[in-house]
Design a protein around this motif. Structure first.
Motif, PDB file in Angstrom:
ATOM      1  N   LEU A 177       6.969   8.360  -3.587  1.00 64.76           N
ATOM      2  CA  LEU A 177       5.940   7.606  -2.868  1.00 64.76           C
ATOM      3  C   LEU A 177       4.627   7.731  -3.635  1.00 64.76           C
ATOM      4  O   LEU A 177       4.180   8.844  -3.936  1.00 64.76           O
ATOM      5  CB  LEU A 177       5.786   8.154  -1.452  1.00 64.76           C
ATOM      6  CG  LEU A 177       4.657   7.581  -0.596  1.00 64.76           C
ATOM      7  CD1 LEU A 177       4.917   6.121  -0.273  1.00 64.76           C
ATOM      8  CD2 LEU A 177       4.498   8.401   0.692  1.00 64.76           C
ATOM      9  N   ARG A 186       1.090   7.428  -3.238  1.00 66.00           N
ATOM     10  CA  ARG A 186      -0.034   7.330  -2.307  1.00 66.00           C
ATOM     11  C   ARG A 186      -1.317   6.939  -3.033  1.00 66.00           C
ATOM     12  O   ARG A 186      -1.516   7.269  -4.192  1.00 66.00           O
ATOM     13  CB  ARG A 186      -0.245   8.659  -1.576  1.00 66.00           C
ATOM     14  CG  ARG A 186       0.950   9.095  -0.741  1.00 66.00           C
ATOM     15  CD  ARG A 186       0.628  10.344   0.067  1.00 66.00           C
ATOM     16  NE  ARG A 186       1.790  10.847   0.784  1.00 66.00           N
ATOM     17  CZ  ARG A 186       2.186  10.400   1.963  1.00 66.00           C
ATOM     18  NH1 ARG A 186       1.502   9.422   2.543  1.00 66.00           N
ATOM     19  NH2 ARG A 186       3.257  10.904   2.557  1.00 66.00           N
ATOM     20  N   ASN A 219      -2.533   0.533  -4.140  1.00 62.47           N
ATOM     21  CA  ASN A 219      -2.302  -0.692  -3.376  1.00 62.47           C
ATOM     22  C   ASN A 219      -1.908  -1.809  -4.333  1.00 62.47           C
ATOM     23  O   ASN A 219      -2.727  -2.294  -5.115  1.00 62.47           O
ATOM     24  CB  ASN A 219      -3.553  -1.079  -2.588  1.00 62.47           C
ATOM     25  CG  ASN A 219      -3.325  -2.285  -1.692  1.00 62.47           C
ATOM     26  OD1 ASN A 219      -2.199  -2.761  -1.538  1.00 62.47           O
ATOM     27  ND2 ASN A 219      -4.398  -2.786  -1.093  1.00 62.47           N
ATOM     28  N   ARG A 267       0.854  -1.187   0.000  1.00 65.09           N
ATOM     29  CA  ARG A 267       0.000   0.000   0.000  1.00 65.09           C
ATOM     30  C   ARG A 267       0.891   1.238   0.000  1.00 65.09           C
ATOM     31  O   ARG A 267       1.852   1.321   0.770  1.00 65.09           O
ATOM     32  CB  ARG A 267      -0.911  -0.026   1.230  1.00 65.09           C
ATOM     33  CG  ARG A 267      -1.991   1.042   1.235  1.00 65.09           C
ATOM     34  CD  ARG A 267      -2.841   0.935   2.478  1.00 65.09           C
ATOM     35  NE  ARG A 267      -3.576  -0.317   2.522  1.00 65.09           N
ATOM     36  CZ  ARG A 267      -4.762  -0.517   1.947  1.00 65.09           C
ATOM     37  NH1 ARG A 267      -5.326   0.475   1.261  1.00 65.09           N
ATOM     38  NH2 ARG A 267      -5.378  -1.677   2.053  1.00 65.09           N
ATOM     39  N   SER A 268       0.592   2.192  -0.870  1.00 61.38           N
ATOM     40  CA  SER A 268       1.433   3.379  -1.061  1.00 61.38           C
ATOM     41  C   SER A 268       2.879   2.980  -1.315  1.00 61.38           C
ATOM     42  O   SER A 268       3.786   3.280  -0.525  1.00 61.38           O
ATOM     43  CB  SER A 268       1.332   4.319   0.152  1.00 61.38           C
ATOM     44  OG  SER A 268       0.016   4.795   0.326  1.00 61.38           O
TER      45      SER A 268
END
Length: 231
Positions: free
Chosen positions: A117, A119, A122, A97-98
């Motif tokens: 990153l 965000r 998933n 996830r992220s």
């Protein structure tokens, strides 16, 4: 030239911890039988000298990582990592996830606080995903399932160097206690596989079996490779 990670890491000979299973398509109109995938368990020890990816050249500044993968639900670990000769991780694609794209060039840029990153994404939901990660100049673009496209800034040097005298590790990092469990496979029965590193070059074939493309189409805009590839 493309580098087939499945071939470099000897997936096809089913080393310890690797089993063959059904891949993304159980039945594909364009071929006989199901896609082939490889399940990686905690018993797997998958690594090879990075030189096997690019034996006669430096690691490309601009490149793409293309894979079709199904991660264990809820897992958070690196799918593939590249270490330099001193054991420092320079490239890492994290699932979960992220997810994070770890990249550190010869000058140490960018620092961990500046790793891209992604965000709201998933990659460890227990479903098959087609992932194309394209690194071009100071941008990294994640294309998920040929649809969702997200670009992040990559604060690296103008002429970054990735050491080819180290090793590439699949499914974990050197110091991780748990090995990442993942099923990933070549999709089509013909090479290259679906875990590949691509650098821009003319006359390449897309990893999803669509034949020759314009220069940079696979290397910089891998979403183009998805068109028309259906079960």
């Amino acid at each position: 030239q493309p580098a087939d990670l499945l071939k470099v890491l000897d997936f096809h000979n089913l080393p310890d911890g690797i089993t063959k299973t059904t891949g993304f398509c159980a039945a594909r109109r364009s071929s006989k039988g199901p896609d082939v995938a490889y399940r990686v368990t905690k018993d797997a020890q998958l690594s090879a000298p990075t030189k096997q990816l690019y034996p006669a050249s430096a690691f490309p500044e601009d490149f793409s990582i293309l894979t079709t993968v199904k991660a264990k639900k809820g897992s958070q670990a690196f799918l593939v990592s590249i270490y330099n000769e001193q054991g420092i991780q320079q490239i890492g694609l994290e699932m979960g996830r992220s997810p994070v794209f770890l990249y550190e060039d010869h000058t140490g840029k960018p620092g961990p606080e500046d790793y891209p990153l992604f965000r709201g994404i998933n990659l460890s939901d227990g479903k098959w995903h087609r992932i194309a990660l394209s690194i071009h100049k100071k941008n990294v673009t994640l294309i998920l399932d040929c649809k969702k496209k997200t670009t992040k800034f990559l604060d690296r040097s103008d002429h970054p160097v990735i050491d080819v005298n180290g090793i590439i590790v699949f499914g974990t990092r050197i110091l991780d206690e748990e090995v990442f469990e993942v099923s990933g496979g070549p999709g089509h029965p013909t090479p290259p596989g679906h875990a590949s590193v691509w650098s821009p070059a003319a006359g390449l074939s897309c990893p999803w079996g669509l034949g020759p493309v314009e220069p940079t189409a696979c290397g910089l805009y891998p979403v183009l490779c998805c068109v028309g590839d259906v079960c």
